[in-house]
Design a protein around this motif. Structure first.
Motif, PDB file in Angstrom:
ATOM      1  N   ALA A 250       0.844  -1.198   0.000  1.00  0.00           N
ATOM      2  CA  ALA A 250       0.000   0.000   0.000  1.00  0.00           C
ATOM      3  C   ALA A 250       0.883   1.253   0.000  1.00  0.00           C
ATOM      4  O   ALA A 250       0.583   2.217  -0.703  1.00  0.00           O
ATOM      5  CB  ALA A 250      -0.939  -0.007   1.200  1.00  0.00           C
TER       6      ALA A 250
ATOM      7  N   GLY B  97       2.065   1.954  -3.429  1.00  0.00           N
ATOM      8  CA  GLY B  97       1.069   2.410  -4.383  1.00  0.00           C
ATOM      9  C   GLY B  97       0.062   1.373  -4.827  1.00  0.00           C
ATOM     10  O   GLY B  97      -0.831   1.683  -5.620  1.00  0.00           O
TER      11      GLY B  97
ATOM     12  N   SER C 284      -3.213  -0.502  -4.683  1.00  0.00           N
ATOM     13  CA  SER C 284      -4.465  -0.100  -4.053  1.00  0.00           C
ATOM     14  C   SER C 284      -5.653  -0.979  -4.439  1.00  0.00           C
ATOM     15  O   SER C 284      -6.680  -0.933  -3.778  1.00  0.00           O
ATOM     16  CB  SER C 284      -4.788   1.360  -4.398  1.00  0.00           C
ATOM     17  OG  SER C 284      -4.937   1.519  -5.790  1.00  0.00           O
ATOM     18  N   ARG C 285      -5.522  -1.767  -5.487  1.00  0.00           N
ATOM     19  CA  ARG C 285      -6.638  -2.602  -5.939  1.00  0.00           C
ATOM     20  C   ARG C 285      -6.431  -4.055  -5.514  1.00  0.00           C
ATOM     21  O   ARG C 285      -5.304  -4.557  -5.495  1.00  0.00           O
ATOM     22  CB  ARG C 285      -6.782  -2.509  -7.450  1.00  0.00           C
ATOM     23  CG  ARG C 285      -7.194  -1.115  -7.914  1.00  0.00           C
ATOM     24  CD  ARG C 285      -7.435  -1.063  -9.410  1.00  0.00           C
ATOM     25  NE  ARG C 285      -6.256  -1.415 -10.163  1.00  0.00           N
ATOM     26  CZ  ARG C 285      -5.440  -0.549 -10.753  1.00  0.00           C
ATOM     27  NH1 ARG C 285      -5.683   0.741 -10.670  1.00  0.00           N
ATOM     28  NH2 ARG C 285      -4.397  -0.964 -11.424  1.00  0.00           N
TER      29      ARG C 285
ATOM     30  N   ASP D 196      -4.426  -6.234  -7.804  1.00  0.00           N
ATOM     31  CA  ASP D 196      -2.999  -5.902  -7.819  1.00  0.00           C
ATOM     32  C   ASP D 196      -2.281  -6.447  -6.589  1.00  0.00           C
ATOM     33  O   ASP D 196      -1.151  -6.919  -6.682  1.00  0.00           O
ATOM     34  CB  ASP D 196      -2.799  -4.394  -7.936  1.00  0.00           C
ATOM     35  CG  ASP D 196      -3.214  -3.850  -9.296  1.00  0.00           C
ATOM     36  OD1 ASP D 196      -3.360  -4.657 -10.250  1.00  0.00           O
ATOM     37  OD2 ASP D 196      -3.396  -2.627  -9.410  1.00  0.00           O
TER      38      ASP D 196
ATOM     39  N   GLU E  76     -10.890   0.860  -4.040  1.00  0.00           N
ATOM     40  CA  GLU E  76      -9.448   0.893  -3.783  1.00  0.00           C
ATOM     41  C   GLU E  76      -9.175   0.985  -2.291  1.00  0.00           C
ATOM     42  O   GLU E  76      -9.995   1.505  -1.528  1.00  0.00           O
ATOM     43  CB  GLU E  76      -8.801   2.073  -4.503  1.00  0.00           C
ATOM     44  CG  GLU E  76      -8.888   1.955  -6.007  1.00  0.00           C
ATOM     45  CD  GLU E  76      -8.063   3.005  -6.722  1.00  0.00           C
ATOM     46  OE1 GLU E  76      -7.604   2.709  -7.830  1.00  0.00           O
ATOM     47  OE2 GLU E  76      -7.873   4.109  -6.173  1.00  0.00           O
TER      48      GLU E  76
ATOM     49  N   ARG F 299      -6.653   2.420   0.624  1.00  0.00           N
ATOM     50  CA  ARG F 299      -5.678   3.485   0.898  1.00  0.00           C
ATOM     51  C   ARG F 299      -5.314   3.437   2.373  1.00  0.00           C
ATOM     52  O   ARG F 299      -6.155   3.132   3.232  1.00  0.00           O
ATOM     53  CB  ARG F 299      -6.278   4.863   0.608  1.00  0.00           C
ATOM     54  CG  ARG F 299      -6.756   5.038  -0.799  1.00  0.00           C
ATOM     55  CD  ARG F 299      -5.646   5.458  -1.685  1.00  0.00           C
ATOM     56  NE  ARG F 299      -6.199   5.778  -2.999  1.00  0.00           N
ATOM     57  CZ  ARG F 299      -5.621   5.460  -4.113  1.00  0.00           C
ATOM     58  NH1 ARG F 299      -4.469   4.839  -4.094  1.00  0.00           N
ATOM     59  NH2 ARG F 299      -6.176   5.762  -5.265  1.00  0.00           N
TER      60      ARG F 299
ATOM     61  N   GLU G 131       1.898   6.892  -4.275  1.00  0.00           N
ATOM     62  CA  GLU G 131       1.344   7.219  -5.587  1.00  0.00           C
ATOM     63  C   GLU G 131       0.664   5.970  -6.143  1.00  0.00           C
ATOM     64  O   GLU G 131       1.322   4.954  -6.344  1.00  0.00           O
ATOM     65  CB  GLU G 131       2.448   7.671  -6.523  1.00  0.00           C
ATOM     66  CG  GLU G 131       1.991   8.098  -7.882  1.00  0.00           C
ATOM     67  CD  GLU G 131       3.172   8.579  -8.714  1.00  0.00           C
ATOM     68  OE1 GLU G 131       3.630   7.805  -9.576  1.00  0.00           O
ATOM     69  OE2 GLU G 131       3.644   9.705  -8.455  1.00  0.00           O
ATOM     70  N   PRO G 132      -0.648   6.038  -6.412  1.00  0.00           N
ATOM     71  CA  PRO G 132      -1.351   4.843  -6.894  1.00  0.00           C
ATOM     72  C   PRO G 132      -0.765   4.346  -8.216  1.00  0.00           C
ATOM     73  O   PRO G 132      -0.325   5.130  -9.059  1.00  0.00           O
ATOM     74  CB  PRO G 132      -2.787   5.320  -7.092  1.00  0.00           C
ATOM     75  CG  PRO G 132      -2.901   6.557  -6.253  1.00  0.00           C
ATOM     76  CD  PRO G 132      -1.541   7.167  -6.237  1.00  0.00           C
TER      77      PRO G 132
ATOM     78  N   THR H 137      -0.714   2.988 -11.934  1.00  0.00           N
ATOM     79  CA  THR H 137      -1.574   3.311 -13.079  1.00  0.00           C
ATOM     80  C   THR H 137      -1.533   2.173 -14.072  1.00  0.00           C
ATOM     81  O   THR H 137      -0.629   1.385 -14.093  1.00  0.00           O
ATOM     82  CB  THR H 137      -1.115   4.604 -13.760  1.00  0.00           C
ATOM     83  OG1 THR H 137       0.262   4.479 -14.106  1.00  0.00           O
ATOM     84  CG2 THR H 137      -1.314   5.791 -12.851  1.00  0.00           C
TER      85      THR H 137
END
Length: 167
Positions: A33, A36, A38-39, A42, A73, A75, A164-165, A167
């Motif tokens: 986490a 980055g 968050s899902r 992932d 997500e 966080r 930073e999430p 991408t």
């Protein structure tokens, strides 16, 4: 024999903390986490964790206000962010004792590029750097995988800012 999930010495702050973050996988979820992730998918891809275990750990971390689940997500909360010094100390300990090639990851101050010590003190400016101004990149002890990495791992091996999430 399975270990109990609670500790007899409930007056010990360390025992209480272990009840929250002491389960297998939990600190790796928290670490990712910070990096980055968050899902759900992932986390599952990056960690190779059984989905049922991941579901339970994420649900528990949300219940304990270490993570928040918003818009699909996860966080880190303010409480979760306070685990950063613990993770940094454990990573530094692991690098010192189990990574003969050096640190697996290098942390830098975004503002001046200085490397950070385990207490997040910058080698260039001398200041203690907040998490939001910290970047991470592969360190001298990092070994690239023999096969093509999955998309999550490929992003995480590139220099990037913490929190930073992906991408």
């Amino acid at each position: 024999m399975a270990l109990p999930s609670t500790y007899a010495d409930r007056n010990c702050s360390l025992a209480r903390a272990l009840e929250i973050v002491g389960e297998r996988w939990t600190l790796l979820i928290v670490r990712d986490a910070f990096f980055g992730v968050s899902r759900f998918g992932d986390f599952a891809t990056q960690l190779g964790i059984p989905r049922a275990v991941l579901t339970n750990r994420l649900k528990f971390l949300v219940q304990e206000d270490v993570l928040a689940h918003v818009g699909g997500e996860y966080r880190l909360t303010a409480k979760g962010l306070r685990l950063w010094p613990v993770l940094r100390a454990m990573m530094a300990w692991g690098d010192a004792h189990y990574s003969p090639g050096g640190a697996k990851r290098t942390f830098r101050h975004e503002a001046d590029g200085g490397t950070l010590d385990p207490q997040n003190r910058c080698s260039a400016c001398g200041g203690v750097v907040p998490i939001a101004e910290t970047s991470v990149e592969p360190g001298p002890g990092y070994t690239a995988p023999d096969t093509d990495p999955d998309p999550v791992s490929a992003v995480l091996t590139q220099p990037r800012r913490l929190l930073e999430p992906l991408t």
